[in-house]
Design a protein around this motif. Structure first.
Motif, mmCIF file in Angstrom:
data_model
loop_
_atom_site.group_PDB
_atom_site.id
_atom_site.type_symbol
_atom_site.label_atom_id
_atom_site.label_comp_id
_atom_site.label_asym_id
_atom_site.label_seq_id
_atom_site.Cartn_x
_atom_site.Cartn_y
_atom_site.Cartn_z
ATOM 1 N N PRO A 3 50.053 42.675 35.523
ATOM 2 C CA PRO A 3 50.711 42.775 34.211
ATOM 3 C C PRO A 3 52.225 42.731 34.353
ATOM 4 N N ILE A 4 52.875 42.176 33.339
ATOM 5 C CA ILE A 4 54.332 42.217 33.251
ATOM 6 C C ILE A 4 54.672 43.389 32.334
ATOM 7 N N ASP A 5 55.553 44.260 32.801
ATOM 8 C CA ASP A 5 55.951 45.396 31.967
ATOM 9 C C ASP A 5 57.153 44.996 31.120
ATOM 10 N N PRO A 6 57.258 45.563 29.913
ATOM 11 C CA PRO A 6 58.361 45.187 29.022
ATOM 12 C C PRO A 6 59.733 45.390 29.674
ATOM 13 N N GLY A 7 59.845 46.366 30.564
ATOM 14 C CA GLY A 7 61.141 46.632 31.184
ATOM 15 C C GLY A 7 61.442 45.776 32.411
ATOM 16 N N ASP A 8 60.505 44.917 32.804
ATOM 17 C CA ASP A 8 60.725 44.111 34.012
ATOM 18 C C ASP A 8 61.899 43.144 33.834
ATOM 19 N N THR A 9 62.747 43.072 34.829
ATOM 20 C CA THR A 9 63.807 42.057 34.827
ATOM 21 C C THR A 9 63.213 40.729 35.286
ATOM 22 N N ALA A 10 63.994 39.668 35.145
ATOM 23 C CA ALA A 10 63.531 38.358 35.621
ATOM 24 C C ALA A 10 63.193 38.431 37.108
ATOM 25 N N ASP A 11 64.005 39.136 37.875
ATOM 26 C CA ASP A 11 63.737 39.267 39.314
ATOM 27 C C ASP A 11 62.454 40.049 39.572
ATOM 28 N N ASP A 12 62.219 41.072 38.753
ATOM 29 C CA ASP A 12 60.971 41.834 38.906
ATOM 30 C C ASP A 12 59.760 40.920 38.711
ATOM 31 N N VAL A 13 59.847 40.053 37.706
ATOM 32 C CA VAL A 13 58.708 39.171 37.410
ATOM 33 C C VAL A 13 58.496 38.185 38.572
ATOM 34 N N VAL A 14 59.588 37.680 39.116
ATOM 35 C CA VAL A 14 59.468 36.771 40.266
ATOM 36 C C VAL A 14 58.816 37.494 41.444
ATOM 37 N N ALA A 15 59.241 38.736 41.672
ATOM 38 C CA ALA A 15 58.653 39.509 42.778
ATOM 39 C C ALA A 15 57.165 39.736 42.541
ATOM 40 N N LYS A 16 56.799 39.981 41.291
ATOM 41 C CA LYS A 16 55.374 40.156 40.981
ATOM 42 C C LYS A 16 54.608 38.844 41.185
ATOM 43 N N ALA A 17 55.219 37.749 40.767
ATOM 44 C CA ALA A 17 54.548 36.443 40.918
ATOM 45 C C ALA A 17 54.227 36.188 42.390
ATOM 46 N N ALA A 18 55.116 36.659 43.262
ATOM 47 C CA ALA A 18 54.914 36.446 44.693
ATOM 48 C C ALA A 18 53.723 37.252 45.224
ATOM 49 N N GLN A 19 53.274 38.227 44.439
ATOM 50 C CA GLN A 19 52.159 39.065 44.907
ATOM 51 C C GLN A 19 50.806 38.615 44.366
ATOM 52 N N VAL A 20 50.805 37.634 43.512
ATOM 53 C CA VAL A 20 49.530 37.171 42.938
ATOM 54 C C VAL A 20 48.825 36.287 43.963
ATOM 55 N N THR A 21 47.558 36.582 44.200
ATOM 56 C CA THR A 21 46.798 35.842 45.207
ATOM 57 C C THR A 21 45.489 35.312 44.608
ATOM 58 N N PRO A 22 44.902 34.313 45.230
ATOM 59 C CA PRO A 22 43.622 33.784 44.717
ATOM 60 C C PRO A 22 42.463 34.709 45.034
ATOM 61 N N THR A 23 41.407 34.618 44.233
ATOM 62 C CA THR A 23 40.155 35.296 44.574
ATOM 63 C C THR A 23 39.485 34.518 45.711
ATOM 64 N N PRO A 24 38.532 35.134 46.399
ATOM 65 C CA PRO A 24 37.807 34.376 47.432
ATOM 66 C C PRO A 24 37.186 33.104 46.878
ATOM 67 N N ALA A 25 36.685 33.146 45.643
ATOM 68 C CA ALA A 25 36.065 31.943 45.056
ATOM 69 C C ALA A 25 37.113 30.863 44.815
ATOM 70 N N GLN A 26 38.293 31.253 44.355
ATOM 71 C CA GLN A 26 39.357 30.262 44.148
ATOM 72 C C GLN A 26 39.826 29.671 45.473
ATOM 73 N N LEU A 27 39.867 30.522 46.486
ATOM 74 C CA LEU A 27 40.286 30.058 47.812
ATOM 75 C C LEU A 27 39.272 29.037 48.362
ATOM 76 N N ALA A 28 38.000 29.345 48.227
ATOM 77 C CA ALA A 28 36.964 28.423 48.711
ATOM 78 C C ALA A 28 37.032 27.105 47.951
ATOM 79 N N TRP A 29 37.223 27.201 46.649
ATOM 80 C CA TRP A 29 37.353 25.999 45.800
ATOM 81 C C TRP A 29 38.527 25.143 46.274
ATOM 82 N N GLN A 30 39.685 25.787 46.514
ATOM 83 C CA GLN A 30 40.883 25.032 46.889
ATOM 84 C C GLN A 30 40.705 24.373 48.249
#
Ligand code: IPT
Length: 469
Positions: A3-30
């Motif tokens: 989730p993005i919190d209302p108080g997140d700065t642009a940099d916070d959102v970028v840092a969060k984006a860097a932590q998003v990973t695929p599920t095992p099913a998405q990884l197998a698909w890719q």
């Protein structure tokens, strides 16, 4: 999903984006990279692309249907996953659904005892090919007057599976060995969910469910997406769902991904309750996941939502006698523009009225597979020598971090810049203008969303550098 919190700065959102990973099913698909698609049904016999809904079951009349021939063609070309049409837009079910009279059960083909989906799934499994099923939400048969599509019915509580008289599942439902759902569904969604239930409980593991967004009906049927996803994720938790959930449409039907193809996207909606992925940007937009998109004030969460690039080896999805496969260089260009840009290529073949993939399509598929094998398989990659293309990989199980990179080659004792680019993701291929002899290769990450982003780089020797092939 983060989730993005209302108080997140642009940099916070970028840092969060860097932590998003695929599920095992998405990884197998890719990692499968090459998926096949098979469009077959009444349209094969009528010569139409979308059908009308006025077809009759006997329009479907293959004379020599052999799903093992389909599986053999894909296996020989190195395709690890194939998606088959169980029902296209005209509404004819290629499996004997309990919820319509418009199916193979009503046709003379095998005296009504045939099941194309069964044959398809079994043949793919024999070859260790992952299975996907396409069930068209849009349904021209059901859109006819007096039927269920967009008939204005109100959602009501429906038990799924909805047992029919003499239903052979009654005992399994009663003893709980088959799960049941209580869902608010209108008439059409009740039919659709019950058909999903049939496909996802009676044919073994299904690795992908394909929910086409195309709608040729000119009618507005509300789709119960959240209920569909609940049923799919309960019955086949390891399946990816195309459209709205786990893998997305790349935005065209030519097998071409973006130069910068992000798998981490921002979405709108309540992250606690929304199963549907509603992208901030339109699915066809040029940019879906850059920092500018991440900074969209409407964004409420981030998730992994990678690109699937559907395209057909012939002109259109269904067979007609005059259709010939694309040339090999068109297909290799497609591979470079899809798999080579962090996408999965979903390549359609069109079986003919016999129910066989015509020999010219089989041969071209094989040529593509041979080209991929000899050019881009791990064994075909080198770290020095005469190279014609650069192959980069990011460890996407840790996320997609790289925003810009440069590749250098050690040429006669000095480092020369050979290529630059933006995203890498699962795989990035850059064909050089001309082959070059290198003693070594290096990649420099020049912009990333987190510290420590690394990529692998290698060269491909076998290339004619004439653009595509
Ligand atoms: C297009 C749909 O809008 C999209 O959601 C996806 O299903 C795609 O088809 C599959 O190819 S509609 C098409 C006529 C471009």
């Amino acid at each position: 999903m983060i989730p993005i919190d209302p108080g997140d700065t642009a940099d916070d959102v970028v840092a969060k984006a860097a932590q998003v990973t695929p599920t095992p099913a998405q990884l197998a698909w890719q990692r499968t990279e090459l998926s096949g698609f098979v469009h077959f049904g009444p349209n094969t016999f009528t010569g139409r692309e979308w059908g009308t809904g006025a077809e009759v079951p006997d329009d479907f009349a293959p004379t020599a249907l052999d799903t093992r021939q389909w599986a053999a063609a894909f296996a020989a070309a190195g395709f690890g996953r194939v998606i088959g049409v169980a029902k296209h837009h005209e509404g004819f079910c290629l499996f004997p659904s309990r919820y319509t009279e418009h199916s193979v059960a009503a046709s003379r083909w095998h005296d009504g005892s045939g099941d194309v989906v069964r044959g398809f799934v079994d043949a793919m499994r024999e070859r260790d090919i992952a299975v996907g099923l396409y069930l068209s939400p849009a349904d021209l048969f059901e859109a006819q007057p007096g039927r269920r599509y967009a008939n204005g019915s109100e959602p009501r509580s429906v038990t799924v599976p909805t047992l029919v008289p003499g239903d052979d599942r009654a005992d399994a439902v009663a003893d709980g060995s088959l799960p049941t759902f209580e869902l608010d569904l209108d008439d059409y969604n009740a039919c659709f969910v019950n058909q999903l239930y049939e496909l996802l409980t009676e044919y073994g593991p299904v690795e992908e469910v394909w929910l086409d967004g195309a709608n040729p009906t000119d009618r507005e049927q509300p789709y119960a997406w959240e209920a569909w996803f609940e049923v799919i994720s309960t019955l086949q938790p390891d399946a990816v769902v195309f459209n709205g959930r786990s893998v997305r449409w790349v935005g065209n039907e030519s097998g071409v991904a973006r130069e910068s193809e992000w798998s981490v996207l921002p979405f709108v909606g309540d992250p606690a309750t929304t199963r549907m992925r509603n992208e901030v940007a339109d699915e066809e937009a040029a940019d879906l996941g850059s920092r500018a998109r991440l900074a969209d004030p409407r964004a409420t969460f981030l998730d992994w939502y990678p690109a699937e690039c559907d395209a057909s080896i012939v002109d259109g999805w269904f067979w007609t006698e005059d259709k010939r496969p694309l040339a090999l260089d068109e297909l290799t260009s497609m591979y470079l523009a899809s798999v080579g840009r962090n996408g999965v290529l979903l390549l359609n073949v069109a079986p003919d009225i016999r129910g066989l993939i015509p020999a010219d399509q089989v041969a071209r598929l094989r040529e593509l597979g041979d080209w991929v094998r000899t050019t881009y398989d791990d064994e075909a990659l080198v770290d020095h020598g005469r190279i014609g293309a650069i192959v980069l990989r990011e460890a996407i199980e840790l996320g997609q971090l790289i925003e810009a990179f440069e590749v250098d080659g050690l040429v006669e004792g000095s480092w020369q810049r050979l290529a630059t680019g933006t995203t890498i993701g699962h795989k990035r291929i850059l064909v050089l203008d001309a082959p070059v002899v290198v003693d070594s290769l290096r990649v420099r990450v020049t912009a990333a969303r987190a510290e420590g982003a690394t990529a692998e780089v290698a060269g491909s020797t076998a290339h004619d550098n004439a653009g595509g092939e």
